[in-house]
Design an enzyme around this catalytic site. Sequence first.
Site, PDB file in Angstrom:
ATOM      1  CG  ASP A  55     -27.534 -39.256  35.126  1.00 30.75           C
ATOM      2  OD1 ASP A  55     -27.507 -38.307  34.313  1.00 30.75           O
ATOM      3  OD2 ASP A  55     -28.531 -39.989  35.291  1.00 30.75           O
ATOM      4  CG  HIS A 116     -28.109 -29.901  14.349  1.00 32.19           C
ATOM      5  ND1 HIS A 116     -28.679 -30.031  13.110  1.00 32.19           N
ATOM      6  CD2 HIS A 116     -27.038 -30.735  14.370  1.00 32.19           C
ATOM      7  CE1 HIS A 116     -28.006 -30.927  12.398  1.00 32.19           C
ATOM      8  NE2 HIS A 116     -26.994 -31.370  13.143  1.00 32.19           N
ATOM      9  CE1 TYR A 139     -27.260 -32.397  20.337  1.00 35.30           C
ATOM     10  CE2 TYR A 139     -27.452 -31.821  18.014  1.00 35.30           C
ATOM     11  CZ  TYR A 139     -26.669 -32.076  19.121  1.00 35.30           C
ATOM     12  OH  TYR A 139     -25.301 -32.022  19.012  1.00 35.30           O
ATOM     13  CE  LYS A 143     -25.358 -29.953  21.953  1.00 34.33           C
ATOM     14  NZ  LYS A 143     -24.387 -30.318  22.981  1.00 34.33           N
TER      15      LYS A 143
HETATM   16  P1  NAI Z   1     -21.442 -38.843  21.757  1.00 33.37           P
HETATM   17  O1  NAI Z   1     -22.895 -39.168  21.750  1.00 33.37           O
HETATM   18  O2  NAI Z   1     -20.503 -39.822  21.139  1.00 33.37           O
HETATM   19  O3  NAI Z   1     -20.977 -38.553  23.247  1.00 33.37           O
HETATM   20  C1  NAI Z   1     -21.826 -37.988  24.220  1.00 33.37           C
HETATM   21  C2  NAI Z   1     -21.557 -38.671  25.523  1.00 33.37           C
HETATM   22  O4  NAI Z   1     -22.433 -38.122  26.506  1.00 33.37           O
HETATM   23  C3  NAI Z   1     -21.823 -40.195  25.483  1.00 33.37           C
HETATM   24  O5  NAI Z   1     -20.645 -40.910  25.799  1.00 33.37           O
HETATM   25  C4  NAI Z   1     -22.910 -40.403  26.505  1.00 33.37           C
HETATM   26  O6  NAI Z   1     -22.776 -41.608  27.241  1.00 33.37           O
HETATM   27  C5  NAI Z   1     -22.770 -39.163  27.393  1.00 33.37           C
HETATM   28  N1  NAI Z   1     -24.013 -38.893  28.103  1.00 33.37           N
HETATM   29  C6  NAI Z   1     -25.286 -38.920  27.603  1.00 33.37           C
HETATM   30  N2  NAI Z   1     -26.171 -38.711  28.572  1.00 33.37           N
HETATM   31  C7  NAI Z   1     -25.461 -38.535  29.712  1.00 33.37           C
HETATM   32  C8  NAI Z   1     -25.835 -38.299  31.065  1.00 33.37           C
HETATM   33  N3  NAI Z   1     -27.116 -38.204  31.448  1.00 33.37           N
HETATM   34  N4  NAI Z   1     -24.856 -38.175  31.967  1.00 33.37           N
HETATM   35  C9  NAI Z   1     -23.560 -38.286  31.613  1.00 33.37           C
HETATM   36  N5  NAI Z   1     -23.131 -38.527  30.362  1.00 33.37           N
HETATM   37  C10 NAI Z   1     -24.094 -38.647  29.413  1.00 33.37           C
HETATM   38  O7  NAI Z   1     -21.288 -37.418  21.068  1.00 33.37           O
HETATM   39  P2  NAI Z   1     -19.992 -36.773  20.392  1.00 33.37           P
HETATM   40  O8  NAI Z   1     -20.104 -36.922  18.930  1.00 33.37           O
HETATM   41  O9  NAI Z   1     -18.773 -37.226  21.090  1.00 33.37           O
HETATM   42  O10 NAI Z   1     -20.229 -35.226  20.700  1.00 33.37           O
HETATM   43  C11 NAI Z   1     -19.741 -34.630  21.871  1.00 33.37           C
HETATM   44  C12 NAI Z   1     -20.477 -33.320  22.088  1.00 33.37           C
HETATM   45  O11 NAI Z   1     -20.286 -32.480  20.962  1.00 33.37           O
HETATM   46  C13 NAI Z   1     -21.983 -33.491  22.261  1.00 33.37           C
HETATM   47  O12 NAI Z   1     -22.425 -32.558  23.228  1.00 33.37           O
HETATM   48  C14 NAI Z   1     -22.550 -33.126  20.906  1.00 33.37           C
HETATM   49  O13 NAI Z   1     -23.850 -32.593  21.012  1.00 33.37           O
HETATM   50  C15 NAI Z   1     -21.547 -32.085  20.446  1.00 33.37           C
HETATM   51  N6  NAI Z   1     -21.466 -32.022  18.991  1.00 33.37           N
HETATM   52  C16 NAI Z   1     -20.895 -33.048  18.279  1.00 33.37           C
HETATM   53  C17 NAI Z   1     -20.831 -32.998  16.905  1.00 33.37           C
HETATM   54  C18 NAI Z   1     -20.164 -34.079  16.094  1.00 33.37           C
HETATM   55  O14 NAI Z   1     -20.129 -33.932  14.871  1.00 33.37           O
HETATM   56  N7  NAI Z   1     -19.613 -35.143  16.710  1.00 33.37           N
HETATM   57  C19 NAI Z   1     -21.422 -31.871  16.160  1.00 33.37           C
HETATM   58  C20 NAI Z   1     -22.024 -30.861  17.005  1.00 33.37           C
HETATM   59  C21 NAI Z   1     -22.023 -30.944  18.371  1.00 33.37           C
HETATM   60  C1  15L Z   2     -24.401 -32.789  15.610  1.00 33.04           C
HETATM   61  O1  15L Z   2     -24.719 -31.911  16.403  1.00 33.04           O
HETATM   62  C2  15L Z   2     -24.304 -34.200  16.033  1.00 33.04           C
HETATM   63  O2  15L Z   2     -23.806 -34.332  17.335  1.00 33.04           O
HETATM   64  C3  15L Z   2     -23.480 -35.062  15.081  1.00 33.04           C
HETATM   65  O3  15L Z   2     -23.749 -36.433  15.359  1.00 33.04           O
HETATM   66  C4  15L Z   2     -23.795 -34.724  13.630  1.00 33.04           C
HETATM   67  O4  15L Z   2     -25.125 -35.048  13.348  1.00 33.04           O
HETATM   68  C5  15L Z   2     -23.548 -33.247  13.395  1.00 33.04           C
HETATM   69  O5  15L Z   2     -24.299 -32.455  14.294  1.00 33.04           O
HETATM   70  C6  15L Z   2     -23.882 -32.795  11.979  1.00 33.04           C
HETATM   71  O6  15L Z   2     -24.708 -31.905  11.818  1.00 33.04           O
HETATM   72  O7  15L Z   2     -23.271 -33.328  11.038  1.00 33.04           O
END
Ligand code: NAI
Ligand code: 15L
Length: 276
Positions: A55, A116, A139, A143
């Site tokens: 965590d 965001h 959120y 960031k």
């Molecule tokens: P995701 O939600 O699929 O992955 C995030 C992971 O963090 C999850 O596997 C979750 O279990 C883990 N997590 C949550 N709380 C936790 C905790 N307390 N301790 C340990 N692990 C924890 O998100 P995704 O799409 O893979 O994004 C990865 C990163 O990139 C995130 O930080 C997100 O904010 C950022 N991001 C993603 C975007 C996208 O379009 N996918 C856009 C902008 C930013």
């Molecule tokens: C983010 O920051 C989120 O992690 C992703 O799930 C999308 O919502 C993305 O921004 C977006 O703005 O499309």
Amino acid sequence: MSDKPPRPVLVTGASGALGRQLARHFGTLGWAVRLTDIAPFPDPVPAGSTFTAADLNDGVAILRLAEGCCMIIHLGGVSVERPFEEVLGPNIRGLYHIYEAARRERARVLFASSNHAIGFHERSEKLDNDCQLLPDGYYGLSKAYGEMMGRLYWYKHGVESVLVRIGSCFPEPTDERMLSTWLSYGDFCRLCERATLAERSGCCTIWGCSNNAASFWRDDARAVIGWQPQDSADGHANRVRGKVSGNPVQERYQGGPYVPMDYTRTAPPPGPLFPR
Ligand code: NAI
Ligand code: 15L
């Protein structure tokens, strides 16, 4: 320059959408990687990698995981708009634990920031990486805090950071906004690779989007790490053009669907927040 990092790389959020892509990519490169997440890792763990559940709220666990690492790719935490209390632990306290670990190990951090953090900029603006932070929710605020944390640890402790303001990283664009914000999985993985291998990064900010003609964003520090996107949303234009929400607040701002969430203004703001 070597094509392998000198010490292991820690990847948080490894069980999430982007973490799984990156785990596979680093696996094919044969890198020594420590994967971690609070949720189980859903795929076979690649050769050369290990997975440990932790965590982000547990500072001791994060210090242990980072021991001996040269790089922390920090993807873990709340990744969508949520109430403040849910964001607080993983994204605020958790990030402090990541930076304390980086400080102890003299490791570089790639921080997965988000569009965001600047979501209240209008879509008509073309932003450089030194634009005002204008978060569009709790959120996005976390960031913006993460980016400031990177700067604090650079100036105070010399900890390097690559702050990546990711747009929309998905298999393909799904609406018109993503013609501006889309980042392909391939470009994302190559960005993380370059951020790890670059000789120096200092504390730099990069727009995490592919080579999209309709991008909202312009100058950044990608040259510092030698990254150039290879993909583009442009080829998807015919499929998603016209896929819009119909909500004027959502369509006005770069943050799109997160902007109207919990939005209580009855009239649009009268003018720019920072008039020149
Ligand atoms: P995701 O939600 O699929 O992955 C995030 C992971 O963090 C999850 O596997 C979750 O279990 C883990 N997590 C949550 N709380 C936790 C905790 N307390 N301790 C340990 N692990 C924890 O998100 P995704 O799409 O893979 O994004 C990865 C990163 O990139 C995130 O930080 C997100 O904010 C950022 N991001 C993603 C975007 C996208 O379009 N996918 C856009 C902008 C930013
Ligand atoms: C983010 O920051 C989120 O992690 C992703 O799930 C999308 O919502 C993305 O921004 C977006 O703005 O499309």
